[in-house]
Design a protein around this motif. Structure first.
Motif, PDB file in Angstrom:
ATOM      1  N   THR A 130      15.695  -1.242 -20.145  1.00 24.79           N
ATOM      2  CA  THR A 130      14.942  -2.467 -19.908  1.00 24.79           C
ATOM      3  C   THR A 130      14.419  -3.074 -21.212  1.00 24.79           C
ATOM      4  O   THR A 130      14.073  -4.242 -21.247  1.00 24.79           O
ATOM      5  N   GLN A 131      14.343  -2.297 -22.267  1.00 23.87           N
ATOM      6  CA  GLN A 131      13.995  -2.853 -23.578  1.00 23.87           C
ATOM      7  C   GLN A 131      15.252  -2.818 -24.440  1.00 23.87           C
ATOM      8  O   GLN A 131      15.752  -1.759 -24.802  1.00 23.87           O
ATOM      9  N   VAL A 132      15.762  -3.999 -24.734  1.00 19.35           N
ATOM     10  CA  VAL A 132      17.031  -4.098 -25.446  1.00 19.35           C
ATOM     11  C   VAL A 132      16.857  -3.797 -26.932  1.00 19.35           C
ATOM     12  O   VAL A 132      17.654  -3.078 -27.528  1.00 19.35           O
ATOM     13  N   ILE A 133      15.797  -4.324 -27.550  1.00 17.54           N
ATOM     14  CA  ILE A 133      15.641  -4.150 -28.998  1.00 17.54           C
ATOM     15  C   ILE A 133      14.173  -4.143 -29.391  1.00 17.54           C
ATOM     16  O   ILE A 133      13.358  -4.860 -28.818  1.00 17.54           O
ATOM     17  N   GLU A 134      13.863  -3.289 -30.357  1.00 19.60           N
ATOM     18  CA  GLU A 134      12.550  -3.284 -31.009  1.00 19.60           C
ATOM     19  C   GLU A 134      12.794  -2.861 -32.452  1.00 19.60           C
ATOM     20  O   GLU A 134      13.247  -1.754 -32.717  1.00 19.60           O
ATOM     21  N   VAL A 135      12.537  -3.763 -33.378  1.00 20.47           N
ATOM     22  CA  VAL A 135      12.850  -3.533 -34.781  1.00 20.47           C
ATOM     23  C   VAL A 135      11.637  -3.911 -35.627  1.00 20.47           C
ATOM     24  O   VAL A 135      10.979  -4.911 -35.375  1.00 20.47           O
ATOM     25  N   ASP A 136      11.367  -3.088 -36.636  1.00 15.68           N
ATOM     26  CA  ASP A 136      10.311  -3.380 -37.615  1.00 15.68           C
ATOM     27  C   ASP A 136      10.958  -3.574 -38.987  1.00 15.68           C
ATOM     28  O   ASP A 136      12.069  -3.117 -39.240  1.00 15.68           O
ATOM     29  N   GLY A 139       5.973 -10.830 -42.517  1.00 16.96           N
ATOM     30  CA  GLY A 139       4.936 -10.315 -41.623  1.00 16.96           C
ATOM     31  C   GLY A 139       4.958 -10.917 -40.226  1.00 16.96           C
ATOM     32  O   GLY A 139       4.206 -10.478 -39.356  1.00 16.96           O
ATOM     33  N   ASP A 140       5.793 -11.926 -39.991  1.00 16.59           N
ATOM     34  CA  ASP A 140       5.859 -12.545 -38.660  1.00 16.59           C
ATOM     35  C   ASP A 140       6.542 -11.608 -37.666  1.00 16.59           C
ATOM     36  O   ASP A 140       7.310 -10.723 -38.041  1.00 16.59           O
ATOM     37  N   SER A 141       6.253 -11.820 -36.416  1.00 15.00           N
ATOM     38  CA  SER A 141       6.937 -11.070 -35.362  1.00 15.00           C
ATOM     39  C   SER A 141       7.369 -12.044 -34.268  1.00 15.00           C
ATOM     40  O   SER A 141       6.796 -13.129 -34.116  1.00 15.00           O
ATOM     41  N   LEU A 142       8.380 -11.629 -33.564  1.00 14.60           N
ATOM     42  CA  LEU A 142       8.932 -12.455 -32.499  1.00 14.60           C
ATOM     43  C   LEU A 142       9.044 -11.591 -31.253  1.00 14.60           C
ATOM     44  O   LEU A 142       9.656 -10.518 -31.294  1.00 14.60           O
ATOM     45  N   ASN A 143       8.417 -12.026 -30.170  1.00 14.02           N
ATOM     46  CA  ASN A 143       8.508 -11.324 -28.896  1.00 14.02           C
ATOM     47  C   ASN A 143       9.507 -12.051 -28.011  1.00 14.02           C
ATOM     48  O   ASN A 143       9.292 -13.205 -27.645  1.00 14.02           O
TER      49      ASN A 143
END
Length: 194
Positions: free
Chosen positions: A51-57, A175-179
Motif C-alpha cells: 500500500t506504500q509504493v515509495i518512501e525516499v529520503d 529540504g523540501d518534501s512531497l507527499n
C-alpha cells in the motif's frame, strides 16, 4: 303418467342437461410446478500491494528509484478499467520555492521488472495530477491491462521515479518534501447478456 308429470320431468331433464353442458364447458386438466430462484450480488475488490509504493529520503537531482507493486482483483467480478487519481502536497522547507517540486519529479510507467527499458508512459507528477483518471487509464492501464483483471488475478506495475536534473539551479528544493497520494479506482467490466 299425467301431463303435469311429463311436463315436470321434461323441465327437470332439460335443466339437468343444461347443467351438464355448462359444467362440461368449464372442466379441464391442469398441472403446476414451482421454482426456487435466488439472486446474489458479486463482489468488487481492487487491492494494491504494497500500500506504500515509495518512501525516499535525501534525494538529489539525477536520482532515480524504481518500485513495483501489484494490482489485485480479490473480488468475484472482472475489472475492466483501473483509474488512477494523483494528488500531492509539497512541504517547502525554506519557504523560497518559486516552482512546483512536482514538475521536477518524472514518473515512468514500465511494463514489468524484466523489461525496465520499455516505458508505457512518461510524465511528471505535476502533469499526472492535472490529468483525468480516464486519460491515465488510456495511457497507462489500457496498454498494461489489455484484458482487464479477472477475479483472483493480479498484475505487476513498475514505476520509476526520477528527480530530473535540469542543469539549472535547483537549490530552492533543498529540504523540501512531497507527499504523494495515488487513488486507484476500478470499474466493472460490462457483462454480456446470457
Amino acid at each position: 303418467m299425467g301431463i303435469k308429470k311429463q311436463l315436470g320431468m321434461g323441465v327437470m331433464t332439460a335443466a339437468l342437461g343444461l347443467s351438464l353442458m355448462g359444467g362440461g364447458t368449464y372442466a379441464y386438466f391442469s398441472d403446476g410446478e414451482a421454482t426456487n430462484n435466488a439472486f446474489a450480488a458479486g463482489t468488487f475488490d481492487l487491492a494494491v500491494e504494497p500500500t506504500q509504493v515509495i518512501e525516499v529520503d535525501n534525494m538529489q537531482p539525477g536520482d532515480s528509484m524504481t518500485r513495483d507493486f501489484e494490482l489485485q482483483n480479490n473480488g468475484s467480478l472482472a475489472i475492466d478499467k483501473v483509474l488512477l487519481e494523483t494528488n500531492y502536497d509539497v512541504i517547502d522547507a525554506e519557504g523560497d520555492n518559486t516552482g512546483d517540486f512536482g514538475t521536477h519529479i518524472e514518473v515512468e510507467f514500465l511494463y514489468n521488472a524484466d523489461k525496465l527499458d520499455e516505458v508505457i508512459y512518461q510524465t511528471t507528477l505535476a502533469e499526472l495530477q492535472s490529468m483525468s483518471p480516464e486519460a491515465v487509464n488510456e495511457h497507462v492501464f489500457d496498454p498494461l491491462l489489455e484484458d482487464g483483471l479477472e477475479p483472483g488475478t493480479g498484475d505487476d506495475l513498475v514505476v520509476k521515479f526520477n528527480f530530473v536534473d535540469n542543469g539549472e539551479d535547483q537549490n530552492q528544493f533543498q529540504g523540501d518534501s512531497l507527499n504523494l497520494e495515488w487513488t486507484f479506482n476500478a470499474q466493472q467490466a460490462a457483462d454480456e447478456e446470457d
